[in-house]
Design a protein around this motif. Structure first.
Motif, PDB file in Angstrom:
ATOM      1  N   GLN A 270       0.839  -1.205   0.000  1.00 55.04           N
ATOM      2  CA  GLN A 270       0.000   0.000   0.000  1.00 55.04           C
ATOM      3  C   GLN A 270       0.874   1.257   0.000  1.00 55.04           C
ATOM      4  N   ALA A 271       1.992   1.210   0.743  1.00 54.36           N
ATOM      5  CA  ALA A 271       2.900   2.368   0.819  1.00 54.36           C
ATOM      6  C   ALA A 271       3.515   2.677  -0.547  1.00 54.36           C
ATOM      7  N   ALA A 272       3.656   1.650  -1.387  1.00 51.85           N
ATOM      8  CA  ALA A 272       4.222   1.853  -2.726  1.00 51.85           C
ATOM      9  C   ALA A 272       3.337   2.762  -3.582  1.00 51.85           C
ATOM     10  N   MET A 273       2.055   2.873  -3.181  1.00 48.57           N
ATOM     11  CA  MET A 273       1.105   3.697  -3.944  1.00 48.57           C
ATOM     12  C   MET A 273       1.191   5.175  -3.577  1.00 48.57           C
ATOM     13  N   PHE A 274       1.806   5.498  -2.426  1.00 43.02           N
ATOM     14  CA  PHE A 274       1.815   6.881  -1.914  1.00 43.02           C
ATOM     15  C   PHE A 274       2.315   7.895  -2.943  1.00 43.02           C
ATOM     16  N   GLU A 275       3.561   7.678  -3.406  1.00 48.45           N
ATOM     17  CA  GLU A 275       4.168   8.627  -4.336  1.00 48.45           C
ATOM     18  C   GLU A 275       3.376   8.700  -5.637  1.00 48.45           C
ATOM     19  N   THR A 276       2.951   7.527  -6.116  1.00 50.92           N
ATOM     20  CA  THR A 276       2.231   7.465  -7.390  1.00 50.92           C
ATOM     21  C   THR A 276       0.940   8.269  -7.336  1.00 50.92           C
TER      22      THR A 276
ATOM     23  N   TYR B 163      -5.934  -5.508   5.709  1.00 51.09           N
ATOM     24  CA  TYR B 163      -5.071  -4.560   6.418  1.00 51.09           C
ATOM     25  C   TYR B 163      -5.720  -3.182   6.314  1.00 51.09           C
ATOM     26  N   ALA B 164      -5.986  -2.564   7.445  1.00 55.50           N
ATOM     27  CA  ALA B 164      -6.609  -1.238   7.424  1.00 55.50           C
ATOM     28  C   ALA B 164      -5.699  -0.247   6.710  1.00 55.50           C
ATOM     29  N   LEU B 165      -6.278   0.597   5.860  1.00 61.03           N
ATOM     30  CA  LEU B 165      -5.472   1.583   5.132  1.00 61.03           C
ATOM     31  C   LEU B 165      -4.954   2.634   6.111  1.00 61.03           C
ATOM     32  N   PRO B 166      -3.666   2.982   6.040  1.00 58.69           N
ATOM     33  CA  PRO B 166      -3.144   4.020   6.938  1.00 58.69           C
ATOM     34  C   PRO B 166      -3.797   5.374   6.627  1.00 58.69           C
ATOM     35  N   GLU B 167      -3.899   6.227   7.652  1.00 61.41           N
ATOM     36  CA  GLU B 167      -4.544   7.542   7.479  1.00 61.41           C
ATOM     37  C   GLU B 167      -3.894   8.339   6.358  1.00 61.41           C
ATOM     38  N   ALA B 168      -2.553   8.247   6.265  1.00 64.08           N
ATOM     39  CA  ALA B 168      -1.831   9.004   5.232  1.00 64.08           C
ATOM     40  C   ALA B 168      -2.279   8.592   3.833  1.00 64.08           C
ATOM     41  N   GLN B 169      -2.593   7.303   3.671  1.00 60.10           N
ATOM     42  CA  GLN B 169      -3.047   6.853   2.354  1.00 60.10           C
ATOM     43  C   GLN B 169      -4.505   7.230   2.114  1.00 60.10           C
TER      44      GLN B 169
ATOM     45  N   GLU C  18     -24.520  25.223  -1.863  1.00 60.12           N
ATOM     46  CA  GLU C  18     -25.051  23.888  -2.193  1.00 60.12           C
ATOM     47  C   GLU C  18     -23.972  22.999  -2.808  1.00 60.12           C
ATOM     48  N   ASP C  19     -23.124  23.600  -3.645  1.00 61.17           N
ATOM     49  CA  ASP C  19     -22.009  22.836  -4.251  1.00 61.17           C
ATOM     50  C   ASP C  19     -21.066  22.339  -3.159  1.00 61.17           C
ATOM     51  N   VAL C  20     -20.813  23.206  -2.179  1.00 61.44           N
ATOM     52  CA  VAL C  20     -19.929  22.849  -1.065  1.00 61.44           C
ATOM     53  C   VAL C  20     -20.544  21.703  -0.269  1.00 61.44           C
ATOM     54  N   LYS C  21     -21.843  21.803   0.014  1.00 62.19           N
ATOM     55  CA  LYS C  21     -22.541  20.758   0.796  1.00 62.19           C
ATOM     56  C   LYS C  21     -22.468  19.403   0.102  1.00 62.19           C
ATOM     57  N   LYS C  22     -22.605  19.395  -1.236  1.00 59.56           N
ATOM     58  CA  LYS C  22     -22.535  18.149  -2.010  1.00 59.56           C
ATOM     59  C   LYS C  22     -21.188  17.459  -1.825  1.00 59.56           C
ATOM     60  N   ALA C  23     -20.137  18.294  -1.710  1.00 64.92           N
ATOM     61  CA  ALA C  23     -18.773  17.756  -1.646  1.00 64.92           C
ATOM     62  C   ALA C  23     -18.370  17.303  -0.248  1.00 64.92           C
ATOM     63  N   LEU C  24     -18.937  17.924   0.797  1.00 62.63           N
ATOM     64  CA  LEU C  24     -18.407  17.736   2.150  1.00 62.63           C
ATOM     65  C   LEU C  24     -18.412  16.296   2.664  1.00 62.63           C
ATOM     66  N   VAL C  25     -19.520  15.574   2.499  1.00 56.10           N
ATOM     67  CA  VAL C  25     -19.580  14.213   3.060  1.00 56.10           C
ATOM     68  C   VAL C  25     -18.578  13.276   2.379  1.00 56.10           C
ATOM     69  N   PRO C  26     -18.567  13.162   1.016  1.00 53.13           N
ATOM     70  CA  PRO C  26     -17.575  12.251   0.412  1.00 53.13           C
ATOM     71  C   PRO C  26     -16.123  12.685   0.629  1.00 53.13           C
ATOM     72  N   VAL C  27     -15.889  13.994   0.816  1.00 55.53           N
ATOM     73  CA  VAL C  27     -14.518  14.472   1.056  1.00 55.53           C
ATOM     74  C   VAL C  27     -14.076  14.171   2.483  1.00 55.53           C
ATOM     75  N   LEU C  28     -14.990  14.313   3.447  1.00 54.66           N
ATOM     76  CA  LEU C  28     -14.601  14.211   4.861  1.00 54.66           C
ATOM     77  C   LEU C  28     -14.779  12.834   5.493  1.00 54.66           C
ATOM     78  N   ASN C  29     -15.666  11.993   4.948  1.00 52.09           N
ATOM     79  CA  ASN C  29     -16.033  10.798   5.727  1.00 52.09           C
ATOM     80  C   ASN C  29     -14.906   9.777   5.920  1.00 52.09           C
ATOM     81  N   HIS C  30     -13.807   9.872   5.160  1.00 54.11           N
ATOM     82  CA  HIS C  30     -12.652   8.988   5.399  1.00 54.11           C
ATOM     83  C   HIS C  30     -11.502   9.747   6.049  1.00 54.11           C
ATOM     84  N   ARG C  31     -11.699  11.057   6.235  1.00 53.67           N
ATOM     85  CA  ARG C  31     -10.624  11.870   6.813  1.00 53.67           C
ATOM     86  C   ARG C  31     -10.856  12.179   8.286  1.00 53.67           C
TER      87      ARG C  31
END
Length: 332
Positions: A134-140, A174-180, A290-303
């Motif tokens: 998984q770490a090999a994907m970071f730079e890419t 394996y749980a994905l690391p937060e950085a990934q 409204e555009d911001v609201k559309k983006a917030l959940v998919p942008v934040l829910n894994h962060r």
């Protein structure tokens, strides 16, 4: 009558960016995918937005809800190369990135590129591979390049990773690391279809009479057109009050009692870029709340990460993000 004509001219003059072709391309992509996929409109729109802003997507859902096939059909609507990598516990970084092979003729080592060197990459079950892979994907994913034996190999544009994961079966994962996780623009959660949608799925599958779904899909967009659309999205206007709205929502995730970890500035940038794309595909050259609201959940829910107490109570990150959105004043 004269006043009306003047008003119309003024309106057309004020539309600074010609967005008609972008809107048509988006509608055509949706139409092509809907030949096979029933519902999932939000999922498909988020994939398109991610493509337009150079983002990667993590798709989470139980087996059998068309995660992989939707990603494959989406790639088919683009005149680009497509690569699918199945992640397994024994997968090594060289299996993805490539490896140096000794060439007896030249008495030198040659770099043989791996399957990551493509345009649209579908990684199936990303959480099956160990941390090293998984770490090999970071730079890419972040820099859109691979460095091997001191040489840097840039990825051809467009470059987009679509990764799927199963949230239920955790054995051998394996749980994905937060950085990934932070490298993904969106995390899209796919749920079961409604009863009427499932009936339509059965009818569509029956009507295909065994023909492969990919054969029904035409390509719509080429890399040159995509580059033009990306540049148009960069021109979309974001007002001061919208900047503040995004910053206020993300800042609230950092000191919310239900959250152990909040969103980073990367989350704010991802929200802004996604909101610009949502505005453009709706024919507007300016961002609305409204555009911001559309983006917030998919942008934040894994962060963001729930506190252990809230997690034990069965609370979801989406519900907390919704709570935060409702608590921040919407700019007028």
């Amino acid at each position: 009558m004269e006043n009306n004509e003047e008003h119309r001219d003024e309106l057309s003059f004020n539309s600074r960016i010609p967005l008609a072709e972008l809107q048509k391309a988006v509608e055509d992509i949706k139409k092509e995918i809907s030949k096979v996929i029933v519902g999932q409109n939000n999922f498909i729109e988020l994939l398109i937005v991610s493509l337009l802003v150079d983002g990667h997507v993590l798709i989470e859902g139980v087996p059998g809800v068309a995660k992989t096939i939707t990603a494959k059909l989406f790639a088919k609507t683009l005149k680009t190369e497509f690569s699918r990598i199945q992640f397994t516990p024994d997968l090594m970084p060289s299996d993805i990135l490539g490896t140096s092979v000794f060439n007896a003729k030249t008495s030198d080592f040659e770099f043989k590129k791996g399957p990551i060197f493509s345009n649209i990459i579908l990684i199936d079950e990303i959480n099956r591979a160990p941390a090293k892979t998984q770490a090999a994907m970071f730079e890419t994913m972040e820099e859109k390049q691979v460095t091997m034996d001191g040489t840097t190999y840039p990825m051809a544009a467009p470059f987009m990773v679509l990764a799927t994961q199963n949230p239920i079966e955790q054995e051998g994962t394996y749980a994905l690391p937060e950085a990934q996780l932070d490298r993904f623009l969106f995390k899209i959660k796919i749920s079961y279809p409604a009863s009427d949608e499932e009936v339509l799925i059965l009818k569509t599958h029956h009507a295909r009479k065994g023909s492969q779904p990919q054969t029904l899909i035409k390509d719509i967009l080429n890399p040159k057109e995509l580059e033009v659309f990306k540049n148009q999205i960069q021109e979309v206007v974001v007002e001061e009050k919208i900047f503040k709205y995004i910053a206020d929502v993300v800042a609230k995730t950092r000191n919310h009692p239900h959250l152990y970890l909040g969103g980073s500035p990367r989350a704010s940038i991802a929200t802004m870029n996604s909101a610009k794309a949502f505005a453009a595909i709706n024919g507007r050259d300016f961002v609305t709340p409204e555009d911001v609201k559309k983006a917030l959940v998919p942008v934040l829910n894994h962060r963001v990460i729930l506190t252990p107490e809230r997690e034990m109570e069965g609370m979801s990150t989406e519900s907390v993000i919704q709570m935060i959105m409702e608590s921040v004043e919407i700019p007028r």
